[in-house]
Design a protein around this motif. Structure first.
Motif: not given
Length: 348
Positions: A19, A128, A133-134, A137, A148-149, A151, A153, A155
């Protein structure tokens, strides 16, 4: 920009790191991404189009060997990397980009890494909650990404591609029946039986699926061979021709292709589960004490079955064969119903 990523050493973590690569490429298509990884990870990285080169990490998991890391780092000085992202949190994982004199070295604050990293991020685990997500980030501007929001989108989840010709050739090479749809079973998991759905439940489900016209293929490493043998021995003698135990009998590359050829996959919380999710296969993921709140299967075609909530220490448990009671309590009937419902919804 040329980037070096110090990759994880576990299959599931390596899959989730995809990701990050997808996000970096989406935001800057000219970015060149090289990834260091154990040699066995290269079949996965070779199927990630965003990765320019997989650089073999010859040192074993847990080995410090500062002198060898220094030598490897110095050998990368001429590569001209602009940035490095260090995904593991260990001290030793930050040594290579430091010795390679990469100008900007990014990672989460870990064990004694100040100086080795010059772009140290302080992790707010609540902000996160997912590992993926980490990872993503780290590739973003820390002043802009606080939660997280924030990041990009949606994801971009891990995604592996396998061609139809590869599937057909590999299915034929293992003498699987092309007339019977394949249901893949991944009955192994790290940390022993505590994370595994009982072999006798897998055997019961295998028998039901074979009776419905499917063939069952068991995936895993040589460490899972005993479990595979137990499952195979528990189905009826006339059904064994439709249950193929490949535990320890495939290379990772072959396992990836065969999982891609599966009609659906049933898996414990394991690296193979994350591969099946990235291959976009209908997937039933079985969780016990380990939690999907941190490392869930990243796919719209995955369904998680878990009968307990929260985090539970991974331990042997109190029941027969050291399976965790929460996994014993997941019945084959429940899994079969979930599988049929999922496949019906997806039209497969």
């Amino acid at each position: 920009m040329k980037v070096l990523v110090i990759g994880p050493s576990w299959v599931g973590d390596m899959m989730m790191s995809h990701s990050l690569y997808r996000t970096m490429k989406a935001e800057n298509p000219d970015t060149v991404i090289d990834v260091t990884a154990p040699a066995w990870c290269r079949p996965l990285l070779s199927r990630m189009s965003e990765v320019n080169e997989a650089l073999a990490m010859p040192l074993g998991h847990g080995a410090l060997e500062i002198g060898e890391r220094r030598r490897l780092g110095k050998s990368l000085c001429a590569a001209g990397y602009d940035r490095a992202y260090v995904l593991p949190n260990s001290f030793k994982s930050a040594l290579l980009p430091f010795f390679a004199a990469i100008p900007r070295r990014t990672g989460w604050r870990g064990e004694m890494r100040y100086g080795l990293l010059n772009d140290v991020r302080v992790l707010d685990k609540a902000a996160f909650p997912l590992m993926v997500q980490r990872y993503v980030a780290l590739g973003c501007d820390k002043a802009r990404i606080q939660h997280a929001q924030d990041l990009p989108q949606p994801l971009l989840w891990p995604k592996l591609a396998v061609g139809e010709d590869e599937k057909q050739a590999t299915v034929a090479s293992f003498s699987l029946n092309p007339q019977r749809p394949i249901i893949g079973f991944c009955p192994g998991a790290e940390f022993g039986p505590a994370k595994r759905w009982p072999h006798y439940h897998y055997a019961t489900l295998a028998q039901r699926l074979i009776d419905q016209g499917y063939q069952v293929v068991l995936f895993g490493s040589a460490k899972d061979a005993e479990t595979g043998e137990a499952i195979l021995a528990s189905v009826s003698e006339e059904s064994r021709q439709h249950c193929c135990d490949l535990s320890g009998k495939t290379q990772l590359e072959q396992a990836v292709i065969l999982l891609a050829a599966c009609h659906a996959v049933i898996s414990n919380d394991s690296g193979l589960m994350h591969i099946a999710a990235a291959l976009d296969r209908p997937l039933i993921a079985l969780y016990g004490p380990s939690s999907p709140d941190f490392t869930p299967p990243l796919s719209d075609k995955a369904r998680v079955i878990r009968l307990i909530t929260g985090y539970h220490k991974v331990r042997k448990g109190d029941a027969a064969e050291c399976y965790h009671q929460s996994l014993i309590d997941i019945t084959p009937e429940r899994v079969l119903t979930e599988l049929e419902t999922l496949c019906l919804r997806l039209g497969v």
